[in-house]
Design an enzyme around this catalytic site. Structure first.
Site, short mmCIF file in Angstrom:
data_model
loop_
_atom_site.label_atom_id
_atom_site.label_comp_id
_atom_site.label_asym_id
_atom_site.label_seq_id
_atom_site.Cartn_x
_atom_site.Cartn_y
_atom_site.Cartn_z
N SER A 181 -17.24 20.50 25.92
CA SER A 181 -17.01 19.90 24.60
C SER A 181 -18.17 20.18 23.66
O SER A 181 -19.33 20.29 24.10
CB SER A 181 -16.87 18.39 24.78
OG SER A 181 -16.92 17.73 23.55
N TYR A 199 -19.98 10.34 27.05
CA TYR A 199 -18.96 11.36 27.24
C TYR A 199 -19.60 12.75 27.18
O TYR A 199 -19.42 13.58 28.08
CB TYR A 199 -17.86 11.21 26.16
CG TYR A 199 -16.95 12.41 26.10
CD1 TYR A 199 -16.05 12.67 27.13
CD2 TYR A 199 -17.01 13.31 25.03
CE1 TYR A 199 -15.23 13.79 27.09
CE2 TYR A 199 -16.20 14.42 24.98
CZ TYR A 199 -15.31 14.65 26.01
OH TYR A 199 -14.51 15.77 25.98
N LYS A 214 -20.28 15.89 30.18
CA LYS A 214 -19.95 17.32 30.05
C LYS A 214 -21.20 18.17 30.25
O LYS A 214 -21.16 19.21 30.91
CB LYS A 214 -19.31 17.59 28.67
CG LYS A 214 -17.95 16.91 28.47
CD LYS A 214 -16.90 17.54 29.35
CE LYS A 214 -15.54 16.88 29.21
NZ LYS A 214 -14.53 17.45 30.12
N1 UFG Z 1 -11.64 9.36 11.84
C1 UFG Z 1 -11.28 8.49 10.83
N2 UFG Z 1 -10.26 7.62 11.06
C2 UFG Z 1 -9.59 7.57 12.26
C3 UFG Z 1 -9.96 8.47 13.28
C4 UFG Z 1 -11.00 9.36 13.03
O1 UFG Z 1 -11.88 8.49 9.75
O2 UFG Z 1 -8.69 6.73 12.41
C5 UFG Z 1 -12.76 10.31 11.59
C6 UFG Z 1 -13.88 10.17 12.62
O3 UFG Z 1 -14.73 9.11 12.29
C7 UFG Z 1 -14.50 11.55 12.56
C8 UFG Z 1 -13.30 12.48 12.27
O4 UFG Z 1 -12.27 11.62 11.76
O5 UFG Z 1 -15.39 11.63 11.50
C9 UFG Z 1 -12.77 13.16 13.52
O6 UFG Z 1 -12.57 12.17 14.51
P1 UFG Z 1 -11.76 12.41 15.87
O7 UFG Z 1 -11.77 11.12 16.62
O8 UFG Z 1 -10.43 13.02 15.57
O9 UFG Z 1 -12.60 13.52 16.63
P2 UFG Z 1 -14.13 13.53 17.05
O10 UFG Z 1 -14.80 14.54 16.16
O11 UFG Z 1 -14.73 12.18 17.11
O12 UFG Z 1 -14.04 13.98 18.58
C10 UFG Z 1 -13.82 15.27 18.99
C11 UFG Z 1 -13.22 15.26 20.38
C12 UFG Z 1 -14.16 14.62 21.35
C13 UFG Z 1 -15.49 15.32 21.28
C14 UFG Z 1 -16.01 15.36 19.88
C15 UFG Z 1 -17.26 16.15 19.75
O13 UFG Z 1 -12.01 14.55 20.36
O14 UFG Z 1 -13.63 14.71 22.66
O15 UFG Z 1 -15.05 15.95 19.02
O16 UFG Z 1 -18.01 15.62 18.70
F1 UFG Z 1 -16.39 14.65 22.04
#
Ligand code: UFG
Length: 333
Positions: free
Chosen positions: A126, A150, A154
């Site tokens: 990841s 998490y 990894k």
């Molecule tokens: N977000 C919102 N509202 C929501 C959900 C997400 O504003 O309801 C924002 C988050 O705060 C973030 C962006 O959208 O800024 C992306 O969020 P995601 O949860 O879709 O994805 P992440 O970037 O947090 O996570 C992904 C993978 C993880 C991995 C990570 C690496 O899903 O497994 O990238 O940083 F660890």
């Protein structure tokens, strides 16, 4: 005809990859999964679609006895390992669950793999291993400094794989995913997490009216519109990269660590606008504070993937959202 083992193949990305393998190769595919987060419906859909070319083994990945007895009778040519818990927030308040499942179970799986002299191992890593990178786009040689458990699971697994890379009979690829979204064109194996925490499926569910509103976490980042920027990659592009990585390590015999992203960043606001455009639905967004553990910007350098695998992400953000929307519509029925 070969035989490939997909660990965690009942989950969203694993099941998409199983479908990809069965569509694009003549190989037999066995999924091993304990269905803790994987879905029985995905297994059923694959069984119905591919019949006797597909086998399902219900087991923990670390259940050496069960795996030994299966592999003894059914040798495999390679293992693709997707099985992991992947909620960053949950990993912070229940780290033991993450280290036990993602590290200890993987270690046990690796022991079995090595004992059965299975030469090729493809690991789902990841972008979380980078933490908050100093340079964007982030290259594979950037320091590994994960900021949540998490990401640490990894990074630890990558260390274990590196320790094994001196062996003559073992070659691995570690694929560092950025933000995966979308589903296969046939809509066989889409995203269904419970709870759902990812931006695109939440936005699509809100557009469909399954939620009354959604939260936008963080509007004060130093980015073009104040919201966090991510690199989104279509799950089918990701599947293509896995197959390319398998072929590459089989040919070269060398270990490989590579980013899987599109090298293009979209802010949360841009993603939400695109969801509204693609679905034709307006929906309520409530601006909230930053979500703990979120890096401001994560964009992959995809140069290494291009050079080593001859692969680049082809599918657009719109295509991810369209397939995600179609999948939700199918599930609504
Ligand atoms: N977000 C919102 N509202 C929501 C959900 C997400 O504003 O309801 C924002 C988050 O705060 C973030 C962006 O959208 O800024 C992306 O969020 P995601 O949860 O879709 O994805 P992440 O970037 O947090 O996570 C992904 C993978 C993880 C991995 C990570 C690496 O899903 O497994 O990238 O940083 F660890």
């Amino acid at each position: 005809m070969g035989h490939l083992l997909v660990a965690g193949g009942a989950g969203y990305i694993g099941a998409n990859f199983v479908k990809y393998l069965l569509d694009h190769t003549d190989d037999h595919v066995t999924v091993v999964d304990n269905l803790s987060t994987g879905r029985h419906e995905a297994v059923k859909a694959l069984e119905n679609r591919f019949g006797s070319r597909f086998t399902f083994l219900l087991s923990d990945l670390g259940n050496a006895e069960k795996l030994h007895s299966f592999l003894h009778k059914n040798p495999v040519d390679g293992v693709f390992h997707f099985g992991a818990f992947s909620l960053v927030g949950e990993s912070q308040y229940d780290p033991l669950k993450y280290y036990y499942n993602n590290v200890a179970q993987t270690l046990a799986l690796l022991k079995t793999v090595v004992e059965h002299e299975i030469r090729y191992f493809i690991f789902s890593s990841s972008a979380a291993v980078y933490g908050i990178p100093e340079k964007i786009p982030v290259k594979e040689d950037a320091l590994s400094r994960p900021i949540n458990h998490y990401g640490k699971t990894k990074a630890m697994t990558e260390e274990i794989l590196a320790a094994l890379s001196g062996r003559e009979d073992f070659v691995y690829a570690s694929l560092r995913y950025f933000n995966v979204a979308g589903t296969d064109e046939e809509l066989l194996t889409g995203e269904c997490h419970d709870p759902e925490t990812h931006l695109i499926p939440i936005a699509v569910k809100t557009a469909m009216g399954k939620r009354d509103h959604m939260a936008l976490f963080g509007t004060d980042y130093e980015t073009r519109d104040g919201t966090a920027v991510r690199d989104y990659i279509h799950v089918t592009d990701l599947c293509e990269a896995h197959w390319a990585a398998f072929k590459k390590i089989r040919k070269s015999g060398d270990p490989l660590i590579v980013n899987l992203g599109s090298a293009r960043g979209y802010s949360v606001k841009e993603v939400l606008e695109t969801v509204k455009d693609v679905t034709g639905k307006d929906f309520k967004i409530i601006e909230e504070g930053r979500r703990p553990g979120d890096p401001p910007v994560l964009i992959a350098s995809s140069e290494k993937a291009k050079t080593e695998l001859g692969w680049t992400a082809k599918r657009s953000l719109e295509e991810m959202i369209v397939t995600s929307w179609e999948w939700e519509k199918k599930n609504r029925k």
